[in-house]
Design an enzyme around this catalytic site. Structure first.
Site, PDB file in Angstrom:
ATOM      1  N   HIS A   1       0.852  -1.185   0.000  1.00  0.00           N
ATOM      2  CA  HIS A   1       0.000   0.000   0.000  1.00  0.00           C
ATOM      3  C   HIS A   1       0.886   1.232   0.000  1.00  0.00           C
ATOM      4  O   HIS A   1       1.866   1.302   0.739  1.00  0.00           O
ATOM      5  CB  HIS A   1      -0.897   0.020   1.246  1.00  0.00           C
ATOM      6  CG  HIS A   1      -1.779   1.227   1.288  1.00  0.00           C
ATOM      7  ND1 HIS A   1      -2.983   1.278   0.632  1.00  0.00           N
ATOM      8  CD2 HIS A   1      -1.616   2.445   1.862  1.00  0.00           C
ATOM      9  CE1 HIS A   1      -3.530   2.465   0.816  1.00  0.00           C
ATOM     10  NE2 HIS A   1      -2.726   3.197   1.554  1.00  0.00           N
TER      11      HIS A   1
ATOM     12  N   ASP B   1     -14.775   2.840   7.963  1.00  0.00           N
ATOM     13  CA  ASP B   1     -13.730   3.748   7.479  1.00  0.00           C
ATOM     14  C   ASP B   1     -14.304   4.731   6.462  1.00  0.00           C
ATOM     15  O   ASP B   1     -14.020   5.927   6.510  1.00  0.00           O
ATOM     16  CB  ASP B   1     -12.570   2.967   6.858  1.00  0.00           C
ATOM     17  CG  ASP B   1     -11.583   3.907   6.183  1.00  0.00           C
ATOM     18  OD1 ASP B   1     -11.041   4.773   6.896  1.00  0.00           O
ATOM     19  OD2 ASP B   1     -11.404   3.821   4.962  1.00  0.00           O
TER      20      ASP B   1
ATOM     21  N   ARG C   1     -14.382  13.117   8.396  1.00  0.00           N
ATOM     22  CA  ARG C   1     -13.043  13.714   8.571  1.00  0.00           C
ATOM     23  C   ARG C   1     -12.782  14.767   7.508  1.00  0.00           C
ATOM     24  O   ARG C   1     -12.233  15.835   7.776  1.00  0.00           O
ATOM     25  CB  ARG C   1     -11.957  12.628   8.478  1.00  0.00           C
ATOM     26  CG  ARG C   1     -11.899  11.728   9.698  1.00  0.00           C
ATOM     27  CD  ARG C   1     -11.028  10.510   9.408  1.00  0.00           C
ATOM     28  NE  ARG C   1      -9.652  10.843   9.103  1.00  0.00           N
ATOM     29  CZ  ARG C   1      -8.817  10.057   8.415  1.00  0.00           C
ATOM     30  NH1 ARG C   1      -9.236   8.878   7.970  1.00  0.00           N
ATOM     31  NH2 ARG C   1      -7.589  10.419   8.177  1.00  0.00           N
TER      32      ARG C   1
ATOM     33  N   SER D   1      -7.218   4.140   9.306  1.00  0.00           N
ATOM     34  CA  SER D   1      -7.963   4.120   8.043  1.00  0.00           C
ATOM     35  C   SER D   1      -7.265   3.215   7.021  1.00  0.00           C
ATOM     36  O   SER D   1      -7.869   2.320   6.424  1.00  0.00           O
ATOM     37  CB  SER D   1      -8.068   5.560   7.516  1.00  0.00           C
ATOM     38  OG  SER D   1      -8.507   5.583   6.188  1.00  0.00           O
TER      39      SER D   1
ATOM     40  N   LYS E   1      -8.343  -1.128   5.945  1.00  0.00           N
ATOM     41  CA  LYS E   1      -8.620  -1.642   4.593  1.00  0.00           C
ATOM     42  C   LYS E   1      -7.661  -2.774   4.223  1.00  0.00           C
ATOM     43  O   LYS E   1      -8.037  -3.724   3.560  1.00  0.00           O
ATOM     44  CB  LYS E   1      -8.545  -0.495   3.584  1.00  0.00           C
ATOM     45  CG  LYS E   1      -9.775   0.411   3.685  1.00  0.00           C
ATOM     46  CD  LYS E   1      -9.680   1.629   2.835  1.00  0.00           C
ATOM     47  CE  LYS E   1      -8.735   2.629   3.377  1.00  0.00           C
ATOM     48  NZ  LYS E   1      -8.955   4.017   3.094  1.00  0.00           N
TER      49      LYS E   1
END
Ligand code: URA
Length: 436
Positions: free
Chosen positions: A83, A162, A169, A184, A188
């Site tokens: 990621h 999320d 947010r 967050s 995922k």
């Protein structure tokens, strides 16, 4: 439990218990807790922060708010994922996924869209006509079983807390809190079924974390969440002071990713993908060391096997492979104009943020999630920090469809470029640290 008590507790700097965090997440996901109380809690977290234990609990509660992808019935062996925290010109996944697949590991990747100056893998892939990036969980699993490689958008049922939290947010000025960012991202990743995770934490002008200090804190926090959740996680802190590679903009980035898969890509992008690949292959137990992993990855670029995996991926997701063999067909725009240098010297700034913003002005990115984008426009930078330019040497090329936007984009990009007439400027590092 009363929501107001929990807000007051956090507002006053006390730690929330695991049960309190679970209760809060469960109840805002079902809509029991109204958005104004979620906003107050987020602002309290923003100012008071969260401990590693609280952040891990928040992450796990968000994972438990929806489905988790269980890939054990379709993948024999270890599932390793990567990621990136996002940046300008970051097309790493598009190169890395086929490399990893060519090295014999399954790649089941859930990716996202871009927002602001940061691009998203899904938008880039969507530049390939026909390519389906919204697979159902069944299609996703079927493809990994038959093809060994799949990249798709996130289904709404994965970590729905999320998604809800992020929307609040976004409009309450609470995005840039380390505990909220870390939970967050990691929620995922955990819901996506990965057992081992390699994080690419960007730092610099075009990154979420502009300073190396903040990037280190975020990286350490995410690695700790991974460890506390039983997933071996490694974070590589990499540079985002200038774009990665040269292309910024969806189709242009696909073209550059294909060049890289054919072993003809920019050096920085190639090196970065090989480093990430080395870590992924080592973490998955495919090689005995990171450097052996990078070497194995390099072979797949040289022998064409990584490119073949990319073709396989595009075919499996109904993309038109004609564009993969002739990627220049993707970048047909009404106007192509090159901006040249008016000075001679060393480039000492090629600010990723300005280049990213210039690409957004041209239409390559979106300010809000629902904005449409133009997949064919963007910018190619011709020089990177530390390179020498002479007067009239090309600095960057603009690919545009809207004539009115060219001069605004040009001005924005030029704001971020500086030529030093003085001494030689050193190139900047591509990688700063590895957090294990
Ligand atoms: N990426 C995410 O998925 N979440 C954040 O909060 C920031 C970046």
């Amino acid at each position: 439990m009363r929501t107001t008590d929990l807000i007051i507790k956090k507002r006053d700097g006390q730690e929330l218990s695991t049960q309190e965090i679970d209760w809060f997440v469960e109840n805002f996901t079902t809509g029991e807790i109204p958005d104004y109380q979620v906003s107050a809690m987020l602002m309290s977290i923003y100012f008071q922060g969260m401990s590693i234990r609280e952040t891990t609990d928040l992450t796990i509660a968000m994972v438990n708010s929806g489905d988790s992808l269980d890939l054990t019935d379709v993948i024999d062996g270890i599932v390793v994922d990567k990621h990136s925290t996002g940046g300008v010109g970051d097309k790493t996944t598009i190169v890395l996924a086929p490399i990893i697949s060519a090295c014999g590991l399954p790649v089941a990747k859930i990716s996202g869209r871009g927002l602001g100056h940061g691009g998203g893998t899904l938008d880039k892939l969507e530049a390939i006509p026909g390519l389906n990036i919204q697979l159902t969980s069944e299609q996703f699993k079927e493809q990994i079983k038959t093809t060994g490689i799949v990249i798709s958008g996130q289904s709404a049922s994965l970590a729905p807390a999320d998604g809800k939290l992020y929307k609040i947010r976004d409009v309450t000025g609470t995005v840039s809190n380390l505990a909220l960012i870390a939970s967050s991202i990691m929620s995922k990743k955990l819901a996506g079924g990965a057992q081992r995770i390699v994080l690419d934490v960007k730092t610099g002008t075009g990154a979420f974390m502009t300073t190396l200090k903040d990037a280190r804190v975020l990286a350490k926090l995410m690695v700790a969440i991974g460890k506390n959740s039983g997933r071996h996680t490694v974070a590589i802190i990499s540079d985002m002071n200038q774009p990665l590679g040269c292309a910024v903009g969806n189709s242009l980035e696909i073209q550059e990713a294909i060049e890289t898969l054919n072993n003809k890509g920019p050096i920085d992008l190639t090196k970065h993908c090989l480093k990430m690949a080395g870590h992924m292959l080592f973490l998955a137990g495919k090689t005995n060391s990171i450097s052996e992993g990078s070497e194995l990855a390099k072979k797949t670029l040289k022998d064409g096997s990584a490119f073949k995996e990319f073709v396989k991926l595009v075919e499996a997701q109904n993309g038109d492979t004609k564009y993969i063999y002739k990627p220049q067909l993707l970048t047909q725009v009404k106007s192509i104009s090159t901006v040249t240098s008016t000075e001679e010297g060393y480039i000492n700034k090629m600010n990723a943020l300005n280049i990213g913003k210039a690409a957004v002005i041209l239409g390559a990115g979106r300010e809000r999630k629902e904005d449409p984008i133009d997949l064919s426009v963007g910018i190619i930078v011709h020089k990177k920090i530390g390179e020498y330019v002479k007067i009239n040497d090309p600095l960057f090329t603009i690919y545009a469809n809207n004539q009115n936007k060219i001069s605004i984009a040009k001005k924005e990009a030029l704001k971020g470029i500086q030529v030093s007439k003085k001494t030689k400027i050193e190139t900047i590092p591509l990688h700063y640290d590895v957090i294990e």
